[in-house]
Motif scaffolding. Structure first.
Motif, mmCIF file in Angstrom:
data_model
loop_
_atom_site.group_PDB
_atom_site.id
_atom_site.type_symbol
_atom_site.label_atom_id
_atom_site.label_comp_id
_atom_site.label_asym_id
_atom_site.label_seq_id
_atom_site.Cartn_x
_atom_site.Cartn_y
_atom_site.Cartn_z
ATOM 1 N N LEU A 176 38.188 44.562 31.699
ATOM 2 C CA LEU A 176 39.591 44.154 31.587
ATOM 3 C C LEU A 176 40.088 44.039 33.033
ATOM 4 O O LEU A 176 40.464 45.021 33.662
ATOM 5 C CB LEU A 176 40.433 45.173 30.814
ATOM 6 N N TYR A 177 40.051 42.815 33.543
ATOM 7 C CA TYR A 177 40.385 42.578 34.945
ATOM 8 C C TYR A 177 41.860 42.219 35.044
ATOM 9 O O TYR A 177 42.392 41.540 34.168
ATOM 10 C CB TYR A 177 39.503 41.412 35.443
ATOM 11 N N HIS A 178 42.520 42.690 36.111
ATOM 12 C CA HIS A 178 43.897 42.243 36.342
ATOM 13 C C HIS A 178 43.982 41.517 37.672
ATOM 14 O O HIS A 178 43.556 42.032 38.697
ATOM 15 C CB HIS A 178 44.896 43.411 36.330
ATOM 16 N N TYR B 102 37.378 39.673 42.444
ATOM 17 C CA TYR B 102 38.478 38.711 42.380
ATOM 18 C C TYR B 102 38.068 37.516 41.540
ATOM 19 O O TYR B 102 36.995 36.939 41.725
ATOM 20 C CB TYR B 102 38.866 38.225 43.789
ATOM 21 N N TRP B 103 38.898 37.145 40.561
ATOM 22 C CA TRP B 103 38.679 35.891 39.824
ATOM 23 C C TRP B 103 40.023 35.218 39.584
ATOM 24 O O TRP B 103 41.002 35.873 39.194
ATOM 25 C CB TRP B 103 38.008 36.150 38.458
ATOM 26 N N ASP B 104 40.096 33.958 39.904
ATOM 27 C CA ASP B 104 41.213 33.139 39.421
ATOM 28 C C ASP B 104 40.698 31.708 39.280
ATOM 29 O O ASP B 104 39.811 31.289 40.015
ATOM 30 C CB ASP B 104 42.477 33.313 40.286
ATOM 31 N N PRO B 105 41.221 30.983 38.277
ATOM 32 C CA PRO B 105 40.637 29.682 37.964
ATOM 33 C C PRO B 105 40.876 28.633 39.039
ATOM 34 O O PRO B 105 40.252 27.574 39.015
ATOM 35 C CB PRO B 105 41.313 29.285 36.650
ATOM 36 N N TRP B 106 41.780 28.904 39.992
ATOM 37 C CA TRP B 106 42.045 27.911 41.035
ATOM 38 C C TRP B 106 41.241 28.185 42.306
ATOM 39 O O TRP B 106 41.315 27.421 43.257
ATOM 40 C CB TRP B 106 43.542 27.892 41.378
ATOM 41 N N ASP B 107 40.528 29.293 42.358
ATOM 42 C CA ASP B 107 39.752 29.625 43.555
ATOM 43 C C ASP B 107 38.531 28.712 43.631
ATOM 44 O O ASP B 107 37.637 28.765 42.783
ATOM 45 C CB ASP B 107 39.319 31.090 43.504
ATOM 46 N N PRO C 163 30.428 30.417 39.996
ATOM 47 C CA PRO C 163 31.131 31.516 39.323
ATOM 48 C C PRO C 163 30.236 32.670 38.839
ATOM 49 O O PRO C 163 30.731 33.754 38.568
ATOM 50 C CB PRO C 163 31.772 30.824 38.114
ATOM 51 N N ARG C 164 28.913 32.424 38.752
ATOM 52 C CA ARG C 164 28.052 33.414 38.077
ATOM 53 C C ARG C 164 28.104 34.825 38.679
ATOM 54 O O ARG C 164 28.207 35.798 37.938
ATOM 55 C CB ARG C 164 26.611 32.905 37.998
ATOM 56 N N PRO C 165 28.073 34.972 40.017
ATOM 57 C CA PRO C 165 28.136 36.342 40.554
ATOM 58 C C PRO C 165 29.436 37.056 40.151
ATOM 59 O O PRO C 165 29.421 38.247 39.845
ATOM 60 C CB PRO C 165 28.076 36.130 42.074
ATOM 61 N N VAL C 166 30.546 36.304 40.136
ATOM 62 C CA VAL C 166 31.818 36.934 39.748
ATOM 63 C C VAL C 166 31.813 37.258 38.259
ATOM 64 O O VAL C 166 32.303 38.308 37.830
ATOM 65 C CB VAL C 166 33.022 36.028 40.120
ATOM 66 N N TYR C 167 31.233 36.368 37.446
ATOM 67 C CA TYR C 167 31.142 36.649 36.005
ATOM 68 C C TYR C 167 30.448 37.993 35.776
ATOM 69 O O TYR C 167 30.867 38.817 34.974
ATOM 70 C CB TYR C 167 30.314 35.569 35.291
ATOM 71 N N ARG C 168 29.363 38.189 36.514
ATOM 72 C CA ARG C 168 28.574 39.430 36.374
ATOM 73 C C ARG C 168 29.421 40.635 36.757
ATOM 74 O O ARG C 168 29.451 41.635 36.049
ATOM 75 C CB ARG C 168 27.366 39.310 37.318
ATOM 76 N N GLN C 169 30.129 40.514 37.898
ATOM 77 C CA GLN C 169 30.959 41.642 38.352
ATOM 78 C C GLN C 169 32.046 41.959 37.324
ATOM 79 O O GLN C 169 32.314 43.116 37.034
ATOM 80 C CB GLN C 169 31.648 41.279 39.672
#
Ligand code: HEM
Length: 395
Positions: A34-36, A9-14, A21-27
């Motif tokens: 191409l994440y939706h 999960y990524w969204d700029p307001w989370d 953010p680094r662990p999510v960047y890696r995922q």
């Protein structure tokens, strides 16, 4: 346990992700290039080469419906001339007009004043054992530079700066009051018309060009206000955040700071590494004008695709196995922090100059500052990422 795409999960307001953010960047890079995001309805790309490829294909991925996620989702109308949100042919000639006056020479001429201002600000802090690196220094310098560049009276600089920062970090869905800034800049233009100076505002007022109809003319009042607004909005918040990250990263890496103290010629590369490692522009996007393929998958016309700058800048496919390390000696050919291609940031050299001078002056006076990490506070999320409050102790 292995990661599945559904777990990501990524969204700029989370808020939690914004803070770490680094662990999510890696995922994202490794499992969902191409994440939706189904909740808000946008795509995100995170591998460096995909980001560059998308930013170069401006027929498919357009800026004309905005580049800031909140505004794109709300389909907010765009003012003509705000060329960061335009496509050819308008982007091409609006950008070219500003580039005629916003020259490298105009930027270099600011060096002396920027240094003097930094020196004065830091001297005022001499003897203080604690201060706020954001409020007392990082937010002051870009405000002052914008003031010099655009001829904004000192008495109004703080109010305008705070307005631009609040606009950038307003909660999702909150509308902007556009009339306040336009009316204020229009008042300065009236004054400058009567009292020309050597600032950018005067050069913009006096510049003559051939417009799209072949007529030689000057800029209209509306065009002038738009250009000035764009420069002030794009240059204030981002550069302040860069200065804040400089203070934070070098406090966290005192060994590298000590190397800079011994050899200030390391500073320009250090500034680029700071901006690579913690990009102030958290994400920026494009609207998909026609069905296309991205990262080997079909993306339909009408979609929004966000570039996750921090993820792209730490892509080991491009920056090597130590991409997630902060290293002021890194030899870097590129990073995405100032964008790429036709919309590349026109203020990149000014931001680098400000970052370099602040660090040079800081190192001369208080080379051992220490951030109080327990009381440091990140700013509310949105399109940019950095610190709101960065308490430091010196000495
Ligand atoms: C650390 C500071 C800065 C960062 C991180 C930054 C970042 C960026 C990025 C990522 C873009 C590209 C946006 C896109 O492709 O959609 C951009 C464009 C732009 N930036 Fe900056 N910027 C910074 C400082 C400045 C300054 C100081 C100014 C002005 C004085 C400025 C003026 C602009 C303008 C006018 C554009 C639009 C260019 C175009 O669309 O052709 N920026 N910036």
């Amino acid at each position: 346990m292995s990661t599945t795409v559904a777990d990501i999960y990524w969204d700029p307001w989370d808020r939690e992700i914004y803070e770490n953010p680094r662990p999510v960047y890696r995922q994202l890079r490794d499992h969902a290039p191409l994440y939706h995001n189904d909740r808000h309805g946008f795509y995100a790309i995170s591998r460096y080469d995909d980001v560059e490829r998308m930013l170069m294909d401006r027929d498919t991925f357009i800026s004309g419906k905005g580049t800031i996620l909140d505004a794109m989702l709300a389909n907010t109308p765009i003012s003509p001339g705000l060329f960061i949100f335009e496509d050819p042919p308008f982007h091409t000639f609006h950008r070219a007009r500003l580039m005629r006056v916003f020259t490298p020479r105009a930027v270099n001429l600011l060096e002396h004043d920027v240094r003097e201002f930094c020196a004065r600000t830091l001297e005022a802090l001499a003897g203080h054992e604690h201060f706020d690196m954001m409020g007392d220094l990082a937010r002051e310098v870009p405000m002052r530079v914008m003031g010099l560049l655009l001829g904004i009276p000192e008495s109004d600089q703080r109010v305008l700066r705070d307005h631009f920062i609040e606009t950038m970090h307003r909660p999702k869905g909150v509308e902007i009051d556009r009339t306040f800034v336009s009316d204020t800049f229009s008042t300065y233009l009236d004054y400058r018309e009567e009292h020309p100076s050597d600032d950018l505002m005067t050069r913009l007022l006096l510049t003559e060009f051939e417009d799209e109809t072949g007529t030689t003319r000057r800029l209209t009042r509306e065009e002038l206000v738009t250009y000035i607004n764009l420069i002030a909005a794009a240059g204030n918040d981002t550069t302040g955040l860069l200065i804040g990250w400089t203070a934070k990263l070098l406090s966290d890496h005192p060994d590298q700071r000590a190397e800079i103290a011994n050899d200030p010629s390391l500073i320009p590369n250090a500034i680029d590494e700071i901006v690579r490692f913690e990009p102030p522009a958290y994400s920026f996007g494009r609207y998909v004008a026609r069905d296309t393929e991205l990262v080997g998958q079909t993306v339909p016309a009408g979609s929004i695709v966000m570039c996750v700058s921090g993820a792209a800048n730490q892509d080991d496919r491009v920056f090597g196995p130590d991409a997630e390390q902060f290293d002021i000696h890194r030899t870097m050919q590129r990073h995405i922090s100032f964008g790429y291609g036709p919309h590349f940031c026109i203020g990149a050299n000014l931001a680098r100059l400000e970052g370099r001078i602040v660090l040079e002056e800081l190192m001369k006076r208080m080379p051992n500052w220490q951030v109080d990490n327990d009381n440091a506070r990140l700013i509310y999320g949105g399109p940019t990422r950095g610190w709101e409050h960065l308490p430091v102790s010196v000495g």
